[in-house]
Design an enzyme around this catalytic site. Structure first.
Site: not given
Length: 389
Positions: A71-72, A198, A236, A328
């Protein structure tokens, strides 16, 4: 007892996808760009998967599906693929509750001179269509609004937003990673130009994604090379991973009519029981919401003993997997930027948690998790009397 309730982060790869991947790895391992029999067998596998993924969103032509690594990358190809068409920086619009794959990428464009409008959202995390209409400019080339927000579950009025942008003449992209396989998507009816998917969010393998590109929409590829994927994504193809993605997409489409109402029933059961806990505030939209998504924040979070991260750790010790919104960095807990954008205080934004349900979730999992959460909250904050006895 082990209870996994973090399906928005990733889903377990279903056995049908694993089976087809094993077959590809042992019998159809050719390079799909090769002209000989071995290559053509692999190419057939990729094209079959393209048909299956296209079917999940009712794309008219399988060639509108461009396979990516996830998805990114699909988000990046949509944003950068449009931006690189222009020699001079233009204007684009996103929401203030986008996934980092969008917000970070747009931040880079901003550094390179692009003008960016970040639409505010209400306390439910929804974009006001009137705000979008007012933000459009003569040089607005692209609008990207997330379809279903991964942290708080809010589903945007995508169709209405799309129509506003289309009437203006700009392109519209949506990150539908959390929506696909959970709510129906029909790109022949939804006037979206670009849409990200995704594999590992729909019980396919990690490492595959796709960008739907409406026929006639131009993009500049991010990678130079052999021109695979209709020239938009060189390299590929990962044939086994893509094959697993295809199987998962086909099965998700088949199961949508039964699985979605089942998840909604479980989600609402969780919300009903969590309502008994003082100090927990439901986040996101109560009605226009992802069917599998339960989210809330702690009114009295302190970032230390009582925070979303602390609850994640405590439930993990009890064998339950959930997630938190706060991040964090260098040992210091930062409030969730999504909750801050929705208008929550920094204290509350440190206490965001997310419980997301899936194919293996049953009622007993919900009941047990809520009971454990009540016990943990009472143990962490006995002086605040957060939990009713």
């Amino acid at each position: 007892m082990q209870i996994y309730l973090d399906y928005s982060a990733t889903t377990p790869t279903r056995k049908e996808a694993i089976a087809v991947m094993q077959t590809i790895l042992t019998q159809q391992w050719g390079n799909p760009s090769s002209l000989h029999e071995w290559g053509q067998r692999a190419a057939t596998v990729v094209e079959q998967a393209r048909v299956q993924v296209a079917g999940l969103i009712n794309a008219a032509t399988p060639e509108s599906i461009v396979f990516t690594s996830g998805g990114t990358e699909a988000d990046n190809l949509a944003i950068m693929g449009v931006a690189r068409l222009y020699a001079v920086p233009q204007h684009l619009i996103i929401s203030s509750v986008e996934h980092s794959a969008i917000s970070e990428t747009v931040g880079l464009l901003e550094m390179w001179g692009w003008e960016v409008t970040r639409l505010s959202v209400d306390i439910k995390g929804r974009v006001n269509p009137l705000d979008l209409k007012a933000a459009l400019r003569h040089n607005t080339t692209l609008v990207s609004i997330i379809y279903g927000q991964s942290e708080v579950g809010t589903v945007q009025p995508i169709e209405e937003l799309c129509k506003i942008v289309r009437s203006h003449g700009a392109l519209f992209h949506t990150d539908a990673v959390q929506v696909a396989g959970r709510l129906p998507i029909d790109v022949q009816q939804l006037p979206v130009d670009l849409l990200s998917l995704s594999s590992h969010k729909i019980y396919g393998p990690q490492g595959a994604g796709a960008l739907y590109v409406r026929p006639g929409v131009d993009l500049m590829p991010l990678l130079g090379g052999g021109g695979q994927e209709m020239g938009l994504r060189s390299g590929t193809q990962a044939v086994p991973i893509i094959a697993g993605f295809g199987v998962a997409a086909e099965l998700a489409a088949e199961e949508l009519a039964t699985e979605t109402p089942r998840l909604i029933q479980l989600r609402d059961r969780a919300f009903a029981q969590l309502a008994e806990i003082p100090g927990l505030i439901v986040t996101g939209d109560g009605c226009d919401r992802l069917p599998h998504h339960v989210s809330m924040c702690l009114e009295n979070a302190d970032g230390k003993k009582l925070s979303g991260k602390a609850l994640v750790r405590q439930l993990n010790l009890a064998g339950i997997g959930i997630s938190a919104g706060a991040a964090c960095h260098s040992g210091k807990l930062s409030p969730s930027p999504i909750l801050l954008a929705m208008g929550y205080s920094e204290k509350a934004a440190l206490g965001g948690i997310r419980i997301t349900l899936g194919r293996d979730t049953i009622e007993a999992d919900i009941d047990w998790t809520v009971m454990v959460l009540k016990q943990v909250l009472h143990r962490l904050t006995p002086d605040l009397s957060l939990v009713k006895r």
